[in-house]
Design an enzyme around this catalytic site. Structure first.
Site, PDB file in Angstrom:
ATOM      1  N   ASN A 240      79.211  31.656 -16.041  1.00  0.00           N
ATOM      2  CA  ASN A 240      78.484  30.391 -16.192  1.00  0.00           C
ATOM      3  C   ASN A 240      77.593  30.527 -17.423  1.00  0.00           C
ATOM      4  O   ASN A 240      76.559  31.193 -17.369  1.00  0.00           O
ATOM      5  CB  ASN A 240      77.654  30.129 -14.923  1.00  0.00           C
ATOM      6  CG  ASN A 240      76.793  28.884 -15.051  1.00  0.00           C
ATOM      7  OD1 ASN A 240      76.925  28.114 -16.016  1.00  0.00           O
ATOM      8  ND2 ASN A 240      75.917  28.675 -14.086  1.00  0.00           N
TER       9      ASN A 240
ATOM     10  N   LYS B  17      75.844  28.361 -18.810  1.00  0.00           N
ATOM     11  CA  LYS B  17      74.663  27.469 -18.755  1.00  0.00           C
ATOM     12  C   LYS B  17      74.524  26.740 -20.101  1.00  0.00           C
ATOM     13  O   LYS B  17      75.537  26.376 -20.681  1.00  0.00           O
ATOM     14  CB  LYS B  17      73.421  28.262 -18.356  1.00  0.00           C
ATOM     15  CG  LYS B  17      73.676  29.087 -17.077  1.00  0.00           C
ATOM     16  CD  LYS B  17      72.456  29.674 -16.448  1.00  0.00           C
ATOM     17  CE  LYS B  17      72.852  30.443 -15.192  1.00  0.00           C
ATOM     18  NZ  LYS B  17      71.700  30.990 -14.465  1.00  0.00           N
TER      19      LYS B  17
ATOM     20  N   HIS C  25      74.627  24.172  -8.314  1.00  0.00           N
ATOM     21  CA  HIS C  25      73.883  25.317  -8.839  1.00  0.00           C
ATOM     22  C   HIS C  25      72.391  25.130  -8.579  1.00  0.00           C
ATOM     23  O   HIS C  25      71.882  24.010  -8.630  1.00  0.00           O
ATOM     24  CB  HIS C  25      74.150  25.479 -10.342  1.00  0.00           C
ATOM     25  CG  HIS C  25      73.664  26.800 -10.844  1.00  0.00           C
ATOM     26  ND1 HIS C  25      72.341  27.020 -11.160  1.00  0.00           N
ATOM     27  CD2 HIS C  25      74.307  27.975 -11.045  1.00  0.00           C
ATOM     28  CE1 HIS C  25      72.206  28.278 -11.545  1.00  0.00           C
ATOM     29  NE2 HIS C  25      73.378  28.876 -11.484  1.00  0.00           N
TER      30      HIS C  25
ATOM     31  N   GLU D 234      69.882  25.621 -10.360  1.00  0.00           N
ATOM     32  CA  GLU D 234      69.147  24.962 -11.446  1.00  0.00           C
ATOM     33  C   GLU D 234      69.287  23.441 -11.335  1.00  0.00           C
ATOM     34  O   GLU D 234      68.365  22.697 -11.658  1.00  0.00           O
ATOM     35  CB  GLU D 234      69.639  25.494 -12.801  1.00  0.00           C
ATOM     36  CG  GLU D 234      69.136  26.915 -13.030  1.00  0.00           C
ATOM     37  CD  GLU D 234      70.068  27.822 -13.793  1.00  0.00           C
ATOM     38  OE1 GLU D 234      70.961  27.332 -14.505  1.00  0.00           O
ATOM     39  OE2 GLU D 234      69.902  29.058 -13.659  1.00  0.00           O
TER      40      GLU D 234
ATOM     41  N   GLU E 243      74.253  32.487  -4.383  1.00  0.00           N
ATOM     42  CA  GLU E 243      73.357  32.862  -5.472  1.00  0.00           C
ATOM     43  C   GLU E 243      71.913  32.742  -5.002  1.00  0.00           C
ATOM     44  O   GLU E 243      71.335  31.643  -5.043  1.00  0.00           O
ATOM     45  CB  GLU E 243      73.566  31.935  -6.675  1.00  0.00           C
ATOM     46  CG  GLU E 243      74.972  31.954  -7.231  1.00  0.00           C
ATOM     47  CD  GLU E 243      74.991  31.552  -8.706  1.00  0.00           C
ATOM     48  OE1 GLU E 243      75.455  32.371  -9.511  1.00  0.00           O
ATOM     49  OE2 GLU E 243      74.529  30.453  -9.043  1.00  0.00           O
TER      50      GLU E 243
ATOM     51  N   GLY F 272      68.652  35.176 -13.029  1.00  0.00           N
ATOM     52  CA  GLY F 272      67.939  35.323 -14.294  1.00  0.00           C
ATOM     53  C   GLY F 272      66.692  36.189 -14.217  1.00  0.00           C
ATOM     54  O   GLY F 272      65.870  36.176 -15.133  1.00  0.00           O
TER      55      GLY F 272
ATOM     56  N   SER G 294      71.801  37.989 -11.449  1.00  0.00           N
ATOM     57  CA  SER G 294      71.524  39.245 -12.158  1.00  0.00           C
ATOM     58  C   SER G 294      72.645  40.274 -12.022  1.00  0.00           C
ATOM     59  O   SER G 294      72.393  41.486 -11.961  1.00  0.00           O
ATOM     60  CB  SER G 294      70.182  39.842 -11.705  1.00  0.00           C
ATOM     61  OG  SER G 294      69.117  38.973 -12.072  1.00  0.00           O
TER      62      SER G 294
HETATM   63  P1  13P Z   1      72.250  35.393 -14.056  1.00  0.00           P
HETATM   64  O1  13P Z   1      73.507  36.220 -13.986  1.00  0.00           O
HETATM   65  O2  13P Z   1      71.754  35.179 -15.448  1.00  0.00           O
HETATM   66  O3  13P Z   1      71.192  35.898 -13.120  1.00  0.00           O
HETATM   67  O4  13P Z   1      72.644  33.923 -13.539  1.00  0.00           O
HETATM   68  C1  13P Z   1      73.376  33.795 -12.379  1.00  0.00           C
HETATM   69  C2  13P Z   1      73.817  32.397 -12.240  1.00  0.00           C
HETATM   70  O5  13P Z   1      73.015  31.493 -12.086  1.00  0.00           O
HETATM   71  C3  13P Z   1      75.254  32.124 -12.354  1.00  0.00           C
HETATM   72  O6  13P Z   1      75.546  30.817 -11.982  1.00  0.00           O
END
Ligand code: 13P
Length: 250
Positions: free
Chosen positions: A10, A12, A95, A97, A167, A173, A213
């Protein structure tokens, strides 16, 4: 049939130039990738169509979001029908976010999931708890509530088009990855929930992947857990180590 291992990248809202994107893709295009793993990358939507021409055929493309209507006055949105027309097979929905920053409710995520599946897209459906929710013992209940909204609108046959991404919000992150035991327990809880909420067959066949992560270093151990069927990778999917995560089981 064993569940096929599945790794998604992803990206983003990254990268910020097509030059940087080209570097990421050229690493993936020239890498020795585990041929038994399903691999999906989700770049920002404006890169989806050009990438179809440059990315190797083993990598499938995913949008990071879509709306539930086919067309109309919905400024800024992308429809399932448009993704299907563009031959983009996957979409990420729910997601954290989007749930947090863009106030998407579980019911809205469910509505979009149903519309995407109806349009023949495959859905990477994200769920996960916040740190206060984990610390107060609510992890399983929070995830089940997020999933229940989707269970309520899908038919049993729809689940063949769904990959669930667990997740935990506190792991996204932050560099604070779930332990293998935490991930395994959460995935097992999801599978147990699916057994009673949908069916034993759906529980057995649905891929449940972990995100938050994930790195080359921690992916090997996580991948040994019996209910961890792969990963959804954010930051590390933009780096060469994404190849090692794809190949985590080798
Ligand atoms: P990170 O791997 O940067 O922690 O993000 C995970 C994520 O949100 C994947 O959709």
């Amino acid at each position: 049939m064993p569940r096929q291992f599945f790794v998604g990248g992803n990206f983003k809202m990254n990268p910020t130039s097509s030059g940087q994107l080209g570097s990421i893709i050229s690493v993936l295009n020239s890498a020795d990738l585990d041929g038994t793993t399903g691999i999906v990358i989700a770049p920002p939507s404006l890169y989806l169509i050009p990438l179809k021409a440059t990315v190797r055929s083993e990598l499938q493309l995913s949008a990071q979001n879509c709306y539930y209507k086919d067309s109309g006055a919905f400024t800024g949105e992308l429809s399932p029908a448009q993704l299907v027309d563009a031959n983009i097979p996957y979409v990420i929905l729910g997601h954290s976010e989007r749930r947090t920053l863009f106030h998407e409710t579980s019911e809205f995520v469910a509505q979009k999931t149903k519309a995407a599946l109806n349009a023949t897209l495959k859905v990477i459906l994200c769920v996960g708890e916040t740190l206060p929710e984990r610390e107060t013992g609510q992890t399983a209940a929070v995830v089940q509530n997020q999933l229940q909204a989707v269970v309520d609108v899908l038919q049993e046959s729809d689940w063949s088009g769904v990959v669930i991404a667990y997740e935990p919000v506190w792991a996204i992150g932050t560099g604070r990855v779930a332990t293998s035991a935490q991930a395994q327990q959460a995935h097992l809880d999801i599978r147990t929930f699916l057994t009673q909420a949908v069916s034993p067959a759906v529980a057995e066949n649905t891929r449940i992947i972990y995100g938050g992560s994930v790195t080359a270093a921690n992916s090997k151990d996580l991948s040994t857990q019996s209910d961890v069927d792969g990963f959804l990778v954010g930051g590390a999917s933009l780096k060469p180590e994404f190849v090692n995560i794809i190949n985590a089981r080798n």
